[in-house]
Each structure stands twice: as structure tokens, then as C-alpha cells.
Design an enzyme around this catalytic site. Structure first.
Site, PDB file in Angstrom:
ATOM      1  N   SER A   4       1.172  32.069   2.203  1.00 57.54           N
ATOM      2  CA  SER A   4       2.334  31.228   2.507  1.00 57.54           C
ATOM      3  C   SER A   4       3.501  31.663   1.635  1.00 57.54           C
ATOM      4  O   SER A   4       3.363  32.483   0.721  1.00 57.54           O
ATOM      5  CB  SER A   4       2.012  29.744   2.267  1.00 57.54           C
ATOM      6  OG  SER A   4       1.732  29.514   0.894  1.00 57.54           O
ATOM      7  N   ILE A   6       6.700  33.069  -0.305  1.00 58.57           N
ATOM      8  CA  ILE A   6       7.199  34.406  -0.603  1.00 58.57           C
ATOM      9  C   ILE A   6       6.120  35.454  -0.373  1.00 58.57           C
ATOM     10  O   ILE A   6       6.390  36.547   0.133  1.00 58.57           O
ATOM     11  CB  ILE A   6       7.706  34.466  -2.060  1.00 58.57           C
ATOM     12  CG1 ILE A   6       8.911  33.548  -2.234  1.00 58.57           C
ATOM     13  CG2 ILE A   6       8.071  35.889  -2.453  1.00 58.57           C
ATOM     14  CD1 ILE A   6       9.319  33.346  -3.674  1.00 58.57           C
ATOM     15  N   SER A 128      10.260  34.098 -12.947  1.00 54.40           N
ATOM     16  CA  SER A 128      11.249  33.078 -12.596  1.00 54.40           C
ATOM     17  C   SER A 128      12.276  32.991 -13.711  1.00 54.40           C
ATOM     18  O   SER A 128      11.971  33.283 -14.881  1.00 54.40           O
ATOM     19  CB  SER A 128      10.566  31.725 -12.418  1.00 54.40           C
ATOM     20  OG  SER A 128      11.520  30.680 -12.351  1.00 54.40           O
ATOM     21  N   TYR A 155       4.650  25.432 -16.963  1.00 54.29           N
ATOM     22  CA  TYR A 155       5.137  26.359 -15.945  1.00 54.29           C
ATOM     23  C   TYR A 155       6.131  27.348 -16.551  1.00 54.29           C
ATOM     24  O   TYR A 155       6.033  28.568 -16.324  1.00 54.29           O
ATOM     25  CB  TYR A 155       5.790  25.582 -14.807  1.00 54.29           C
ATOM     26  CG  TYR A 155       6.391  26.458 -13.737  1.00 54.29           C
ATOM     27  CD1 TYR A 155       5.590  27.076 -12.787  1.00 54.29           C
ATOM     28  CD2 TYR A 155       7.766  26.688 -13.687  1.00 54.29           C
ATOM     29  CE1 TYR A 155       6.140  27.896 -11.806  1.00 54.29           C
ATOM     30  CE2 TYR A 155       8.323  27.503 -12.713  1.00 54.29           C
ATOM     31  CZ  TYR A 155       7.508  28.102 -11.776  1.00 54.29           C
ATOM     32  OH  TYR A 155       8.053  28.921 -10.819  1.00 54.29           O
ATOM     33  N   LYS A 159       5.894  31.503 -16.926  1.00 53.07           N
ATOM     34  CA  LYS A 159       6.897  32.425 -16.395  1.00 53.07           C
ATOM     35  C   LYS A 159       7.430  33.358 -17.484  1.00 53.07           C
ATOM     36  O   LYS A 159       7.722  34.532 -17.215  1.00 53.07           O
ATOM     37  CB  LYS A 159       8.039  31.642 -15.743  1.00 53.07           C
ATOM     38  CG  LYS A 159       7.621  30.851 -14.508  1.00 53.07           C
ATOM     39  CD  LYS A 159       7.242  31.780 -13.352  1.00 53.07           C
ATOM     40  CE  LYS A 159       5.796  31.846 -13.029  1.00 53.07           C
ATOM     41  NZ  LYS A 159       5.482  32.717 -11.877  1.00 53.07           N
TER      42      LYS A 159
END
Length: 270
Positions: A4, A6, A128, A155, A159
Site C-alpha cells: 500500500s 508509497i 522523513s 517515530y 527516522k
């Protein structure tokens, strides 16, 4: 992470170019459905699903063993899967840090010799701009941070680990023709937001639909780093849709990158 978002958009375009594509995903149902859809849309029958759950180091090792036994070639590894939810894995690490970094780190290491033997080859790590808020402490890697916003901090930490992983991998692979790139795909409306806190969803989801990129737009910078000629001198760099950019200072810390690498090796048992 090709079922799903990207990952699926990236896989679709690679299949359109005639590549043999392995969709490594956690859900067999979604993975098989995505592979079938991509085969149907592109006419490329060389699109296959293989099970991989990055929240389980046992699953990562099983996937790598199966892949190396079945697939003689590996020219491109795209580490795309990501989660933002809190929680703990079966291995005892925080869920975002393991899925977003440790699982990818172990997978890359287990497949590295195949990448070398098939060189020139590339590793693309989907990071990110959230790495700007990352805070990595080598002595506490893999432990969930404390505080009200611990899942968000976790998170961001993962990253930052993505950016540093690419930087250190590029340093260690100098002279092997294996190159590596960290990518910020932009603010993309994907299923990542299903993990947002309930109180935040009424604000975040409308903004995502109105202002964020769709998955195919977010995949473009990933595809550029995967296929664009002449990027080899930029191995280890951080890319956005505007090309190579300097990451935030912590993402340029070579001492922290080495400490993360050594800590990651210890945590995954290498």
C-alpha cells in the site's frame, strides 16, 4: 512494505519498467492482492509476494534465507515500511524503532553480500523530515521514550536512525559499488495516519486529504534515488523532491551514526 501507499506506488512503477519485483509485506492477503493488481496493470508477471514481518527478527531472518535461496539477483533494496504506533515487539523493542529501523538494518545486513555480488546496486531508505526531532541515545536504543508524546518521539527517533543508517552504510561500503540514499518523500497521505491518536485524527485527516501528496507523488523521489543515473557520488546523502539536501545536524553526526550501527548490530545479534 509494498502492499500500500508509497511502497505500492513505487513497486508499480518499477514493474512498469520491466523489473522483477518482490513485495515483502506482513499481510499475505494484502501482499498477494497488491502483487496481483500490479501484474494486471503492468502486464509484468515478474511481481511476487513474500512474507516479511519487520516486527519479528525471526521473520526477517526467515525472509532473508528464503530470498537468498530463491532469488539469484538483487540490484535494488527499498526499505520503505513504517509505522507510527506505539507498542512493543516480540523481541522486546519499541514497535516504531524495530519496524522502521532495526528490522530494516538486519534485513540489509543479511542481504548485503548479495547486493555486493550484483553490484552496481543500491539501497534506498525511506526516512522523513521528522528526523529533525529525533533524539538517539546509544545506551537506550530500542526502548520506548517516556512522556505524553512517546509514540511520536519514537517515530522521530526511528527516522533519525534511517538517515544515520544510510550515512554509515555508505561509509562502510565505499569501493564496493553498493550505494545508499535516505529519502524524505514529502508529506504523503498514506495509511501511516491510521496510527494517529484519536484526539488528533479529526484535525490531521482532513489536512492530509486537502494538503498532502498522494502516494504516487511521494514515490517519485524514491524512484529517482532507485533509478537515476549518476547518483553514486552522492551515496549516503539525504534526498527530498528538490534533490540532495543537508539533514538536520543530528543526521550529520558521524560519531552518532557509528554508535547507532554498533548498537544495532548488538540488538539484532550480529
Amino acid at each position: 512494505g509494498g502492499s500500500s501507499g508509497i511502497g505500492a506506488a513505487t513497486a508499480l512503477e518499477l514493474a512498469r519498467c520491466g523489473a522483477r519485483v518482490i513485495l515483502a509485506t506482513r499481510s499475505a492477503r494484502r501482499g498477494e492482492a497488491a502483487a496481483s493488481r500490479i501484474r494486471r496493470e503492468t502486464g509484468n508477471n515478474e511481481v511476487q509476494f513474500m512474507h516479511l514481518d519487520l516486527a519479528s527478527l525471526r521473520s526477517v531472518r526467515a525472509f532473508a534465507s528464503t530470498f537468498l535461496r530463491q532469488e539469484p539477483h538483487l540490484h535494488l533494496l527499498i526499505n520503505n515500511a513504517g509505522v507510527s504506533a506505539g507498542g512493543t515487539t516480540e523481541d522486546g523493542f519499541s514497535l516504531p524503532f524495530q519496524v522502521n529501523h532495526l528490522g530494516h538494518f538486519l534485513l540489509t545486513q543479511l542481504l548485503l553480500e548479495r547486493l555486493r555480488s550484483c553490484a552496481p546496486s543500491r539501497v534506498v531508505i525511506v526516512a522523513s523530515s521528522a528526523h529533525c526531532a529525533g533524539r538517539l541515545h546509544p545506551e537506550s536504543l530500542g526502548r520506548p521514550p517516556s512522556g505524553m508524546f512517546s509514540a511520536f518521539q519514537d517515530y522521530c527517533d526511528s527516522k533519525l536512525a534511517n538517515v544515520l543508517h544510510a550515512r554509515e552504510l555508505a561509509t562502510r561500503e565505499q569501493g564496493t559499488q553498493v550505494t545508499c540514499y535516505a529519502v524524505h518523500p514529502g508529506f504523503v497521505n498514506t495509511s501511516l495516519f491510521r496510527h494517529a491518536p484519536l484526539w488528533l485524527k479529526p484535525l490531521l485527516l482532513p489536512l492530509a486529504w486537502l494538503l498532502f501528496l498522494d502516494a504516487s507523488e511521494g514515490a517519485q523521489v524514491v524512484l529517482d534515488c532507485a533509478t537515476q543515473e549518476g547518483l553514486e557520488p552522492l551515496s549516503g546523502r539525504y534526498f527530498t523532491d528538490c534533490g540532495p539536501r543537508l539533514p538536520w545536524p543530528a543526521g550529520r553526526d558521524d560519531r552518532l551514526a557509528r554508535a547507532l550501527w554498533e548498537g544495532s548490530e548488538r540488538l539484532v545479534g550480529l
